[in-house]
Design a protein around this motif. Structure first.
Motif, short mmCIF file in Angstrom:
data_model
loop_
_atom_site.label_atom_id
_atom_site.label_comp_id
_atom_site.label_asym_id
_atom_site.label_seq_id
_atom_site.Cartn_x
_atom_site.Cartn_y
_atom_site.Cartn_z
N VAL A 63 38.53 43.38 55.21
CA VAL A 63 37.58 44.04 54.32
C VAL A 63 36.16 43.89 54.86
O VAL A 63 35.79 42.84 55.37
CB VAL A 63 37.68 43.40 52.91
CG1 VAL A 63 36.57 43.88 52.01
CG2 VAL A 63 39.02 43.68 52.30
N ASP A 64 35.38 44.96 54.75
CA ASP A 64 33.96 44.90 55.08
C ASP A 64 33.25 44.30 53.87
O ASP A 64 33.03 44.98 52.87
CB ASP A 64 33.44 46.29 55.40
CG ASP A 64 31.95 46.32 55.70
OD1 ASP A 64 31.27 45.27 55.56
OD2 ASP A 64 31.46 47.39 56.10
N THR A 65 32.93 43.00 53.94
CA THR A 65 32.38 42.30 52.77
C THR A 65 30.97 42.74 52.42
O THR A 65 30.47 42.36 51.36
CB THR A 65 32.41 40.78 52.99
OG1 THR A 65 31.70 40.47 54.18
CG2 THR A 65 33.85 40.28 53.08
N SER A 66 30.33 43.55 53.25
CA SER A 66 29.01 44.05 52.87
C SER A 66 29.13 45.18 51.85
O SER A 66 28.14 45.53 51.19
CB SER A 66 28.23 44.53 54.10
OG SER A 66 28.85 45.66 54.68
N HIS A 67 30.34 45.74 51.67
CA HIS A 67 30.57 46.83 50.73
C HIS A 67 31.67 46.55 49.71
O HIS A 67 31.77 47.25 48.72
CB HIS A 67 30.94 48.12 51.48
CG HIS A 67 29.91 48.57 52.44
ND1 HIS A 67 28.70 49.11 52.06
CD2 HIS A 67 29.87 48.53 53.79
CE1 HIS A 67 27.98 49.40 53.12
NE2 HIS A 67 28.67 49.06 54.18
N SER A 68 32.51 45.55 49.99
CA SER A 68 33.66 45.29 49.14
C SER A 68 33.90 43.79 49.03
O SER A 68 33.48 43.03 49.89
CB SER A 68 34.92 45.92 49.74
OG SER A 68 34.76 47.30 49.91
N ALA A 69 34.62 43.39 48.00
CA ALA A 69 35.05 42.01 47.86
C ALA A 69 36.57 42.00 47.88
O ALA A 69 37.21 42.78 47.18
CB ALA A 69 34.54 41.42 46.55
N GLU A 70 37.16 41.12 48.69
CA GLU A 70 38.61 41.07 48.76
C GLU A 70 39.17 40.03 47.80
O GLU A 70 40.30 40.14 47.37
CB GLU A 70 39.07 40.80 50.21
CG GLU A 70 38.95 39.37 50.68
CD GLU A 70 37.58 38.93 51.17
OE1 GLU A 70 37.53 38.17 52.15
OE2 GLU A 70 36.54 39.32 50.59
N HIS A 119 32.10 36.45 52.19
CA HIS A 119 33.20 36.07 51.30
C HIS A 119 32.59 35.47 50.03
O HIS A 119 31.63 34.71 50.09
CB HIS A 119 34.13 35.06 51.97
CG HIS A 119 34.71 35.56 53.24
ND1 HIS A 119 35.61 36.60 53.28
CD2 HIS A 119 34.51 35.19 54.52
CE1 HIS A 119 35.94 36.83 54.54
NE2 HIS A 119 35.28 36.00 55.30
N ARG A 120 33.16 35.82 48.89
CA ARG A 120 32.61 35.42 47.59
C ARG A 120 33.27 34.16 47.07
O ARG A 120 34.49 34.02 47.15
CB ARG A 120 32.80 36.55 46.59
CG ARG A 120 32.18 37.85 47.07
CD ARG A 120 31.04 38.20 46.24
NE ARG A 120 30.33 39.35 46.81
CZ ARG A 120 29.14 39.67 46.41
NH1 ARG A 120 28.54 38.99 45.47
NH2 ARG A 120 28.53 40.70 46.94
#
Length: 135
Positions: A63-70, A119-120
């Motif tokens: 996942v591109d974490t700059s646009h989405s959260a996995e 990563h969150r």
């Protein structure tokens, strides 16, 4: 059956990710340019892999974490002060805070942060003496 839990996360730079997590208080148990192993508490392991290695293991794009959260990974804290101190360490180490420390529902106190790779994470103290009783 083993009860160990391992999180595998793709990172842009294994050594930088390892330095960040060391700076916020996690223990490095193994490190190299192709992977690192970080201990969270006594039974949880987090493994860092370069994106290409992670994608090879999973058979999917990371996942591109700059646009989405996995996913959001939650960690328990022992006190409100522990949450505040931890979040200060995250800020000093270069992490991003997306949820400032605060209280929820009168018994939870937590904060949210993103590591260097986006990563969150959620840090949460739960005051069980104030927890609502089940009916």
């Amino acid at each position: 059956m083993s009860q160990d839990i391992w999180f595998n996360l793709p990172v842009k730079d294994v050594e930088k990710a390892t330095s960040f997590f060391n700076a916020i208080g996690f223990k490095t148990t193994n490190v190299g340019s192709e992977r690192a192993m970080i201990s969270i508490g006594q039974t949880t392991i987090m493994l860092f892999f370069p994106y290409a290695t992670f994608e090879k293991f999973t058979g999917a794009r990371a996942v591109d974490t700059s646009h989405s959260a996995e996913v959001i990974i939650s960690i328990g804290a022992d006190s409100r002060e522990a949450v505040d101190s931890f979040i200060q360490n995250v800020e000093r180490a270069g992490g991003g805070i997306f949820g400032k420390p605060g209280e929820t529902d009168g018994w939870m106190y937590g904060a949210g942060f993103a590591d260097l790779d986006g990563h969150r994470w959620n840090l949460l103290y739960m005051d069980e003496s104030k927890m609502p009783k089940r009916q």
